[in-house]
Design a protein around this motif. Structure first.
Motif, PDB file in Angstrom:
ATOM      1  N   VAL A  78       0.834  -1.334  -0.137  1.00 31.33           N
ATOM      2  CA  VAL A  78      -0.072   0.046  -0.078  1.00 31.33           C
ATOM      3  C   VAL A  78       0.832   1.267  -0.100  1.00 31.33           C
ATOM      4  O   VAL A  78       1.918   1.342   0.648  1.00 31.33           O
ATOM      5  CB  VAL A  78      -0.944   0.062   1.302  1.00 31.33           C
ATOM      6  CG1 VAL A  78      -1.715   1.324   1.305  1.00 31.33           C
ATOM      7  CG2 VAL A  78      -1.902  -1.086   1.262  1.00 31.33           C
ATOM      8  N   ARG A  97      -0.609  -4.585   3.948  1.00 30.58           N
ATOM      9  CA  ARG A  97      -1.761  -4.812   4.620  1.00 30.58           C
ATOM     10  C   ARG A  97      -2.357  -6.381   4.292  1.00 30.58           C
ATOM     11  O   ARG A  97      -2.063  -6.686   3.251  1.00 30.58           O
ATOM     12  CB  ARG A  97      -2.863  -3.794   4.130  1.00 30.58           C
ATOM     13  CG  ARG A  97      -2.642  -2.505   4.857  1.00 30.58           C
ATOM     14  CD  ARG A  97      -3.650  -1.376   4.384  1.00 30.58           C
ATOM     15  NE  ARG A  97      -3.489  -0.321   4.688  1.00 30.58           N
ATOM     16  CZ  ARG A  97      -3.985   0.859   4.205  1.00 30.58           C
ATOM     17  NH1 ARG A  97      -4.999   0.629   3.545  1.00 30.58           N
ATOM     18  NH2 ARG A  97      -3.677   2.292   4.311  1.00 30.58           N
ATOM     19  N   GLY A 121      -6.074   2.646  -4.588  1.00 31.35           N
ATOM     20  CA  GLY A 121      -5.135   3.253  -3.933  1.00 31.35           C
ATOM     21  C   GLY A 121      -4.407   4.384  -4.379  1.00 31.35           C
ATOM     22  O   GLY A 121      -5.067   5.246  -5.515  1.00 31.35           O
ATOM     23  N   GLU A 156      -5.855  -2.228  -3.462  1.00 31.33           N
ATOM     24  CA  GLU A 156      -5.469  -2.392  -2.168  1.00 31.33           C
ATOM     25  C   GLU A 156      -6.381  -2.791  -0.997  1.00 31.33           C
ATOM     26  O   GLU A 156      -7.535  -2.374  -1.208  1.00 31.33           O
ATOM     27  CB  GLU A 156      -4.371  -1.621  -1.811  1.00 31.33           C
ATOM     28  CG  GLU A 156      -5.096  -0.139  -1.583  1.00 31.33           C
ATOM     29  CD  GLU A 156      -4.157   1.076  -1.302  1.00 31.33           C
ATOM     30  OE1 GLU A 156      -4.788   2.077  -0.475  1.00 31.33           O
ATOM     31  OE2 GLU A 156      -3.122   1.033  -1.802  1.00 31.33           O
TER      32      GLU A 156
END
Length: 215
Positions: free
Chosen positions: A106, A117, A128, A134
């Motif tokens: 990320v 993550r 993102g 993401e």
């Protein structure tokens, strides 16, 4: 380069700092131009037919199954495929089903290290920083293994990526440094990327023709 009042080059500016590393600006410019050209060439080279892409991707997934053993609690960072990168999502689902913790990178801020993550097949995804999908709500974790997509890779396992420098910036700050496996199609090899001081090589490389390289 800045000049002093007498018209000569000031030695204080004989080198520039890039990501905290002193580097000759002419060298940095020449290497950047070379990499842009190679990046464009190699991205074009991975425009495979549907059948070729399927075979190459299956070979990569089979290869990863041989060299990565899924264990409960293992944290492995993969990636969401863009720009014709190998699609490892079937392998990600298998890792999740085996009890491994699957992570996706990320971008939290431009030119800052990545966060990783947790991802699962049914997790909520969001667009993102660079419009790449993401995990929206995943827990931030430190990976044991990082699987990085290759635009290119050289004989010393230095990786040519998409040009943002995020993986190098991130890996330089992880301690202990994780096992890093670069994955790519067979056509991505080149003699050198002319490594710069901030470039971090992969510990292993796996290509779709079965090539496996280690440092």
């Amino acid at each position: 380069m800045m000049e002093n009042e007498s018209g000569g080059a000031s030695p204080c500016f004989a080198h520039l700092l890039v990501d905290g590393h002193p580097i000759d600006p002419d060298t940095a410019r020449d290497v950047a131009r070379f990499r842009r050209a190679e990046r464009a060439r190699l991205v074009a080279a991975r425009a495979l037919s549907t059948q070729e892409r399927e075979r190459a991707t299956e070979a990569l997934i089979d290869g990863l199954a041989r060299i990565v053993t899924f264990e409960a609690g293992l944290s492995v960072a993969v990636y969401w495929p863009i720009r014709g990168e190998p699609d490892l999502r079937p392998w990600m689902r298998a890792a999740d089903a085996a009890g491994a913790r699957v992570l996706l990178p990320v971008v939290v801020e431009e030119q800052a290290p990545l966060e990783f993550r947790t991802w699962s097949p049914n997790c909520r995804m969001t667009r993102g920083y660079w419009n790449i999908l993401e995990p929206a709500d995943g827990e931030t974790c430190v990976p044991d293994i990082v699987i990085a997509p290759l635009v290119g890779v050289d004989a010393d396992l230095y990786r040519l990526g998409n040009g943002g420098g995020y993986y190098d910036r991130t890996l330089s700050q992880l301690e202990p440094r994780p096992r890093t496996i670069g994955v790519g199609f067979a056509e991505c090899r080149l003699p050198t990327i002319y490594p710069m001081p901030w470039d971090i090589p992969m510990t292993e490389v796996l290509l779709s023709d079965g090539t496996q390289l280690k440092r």
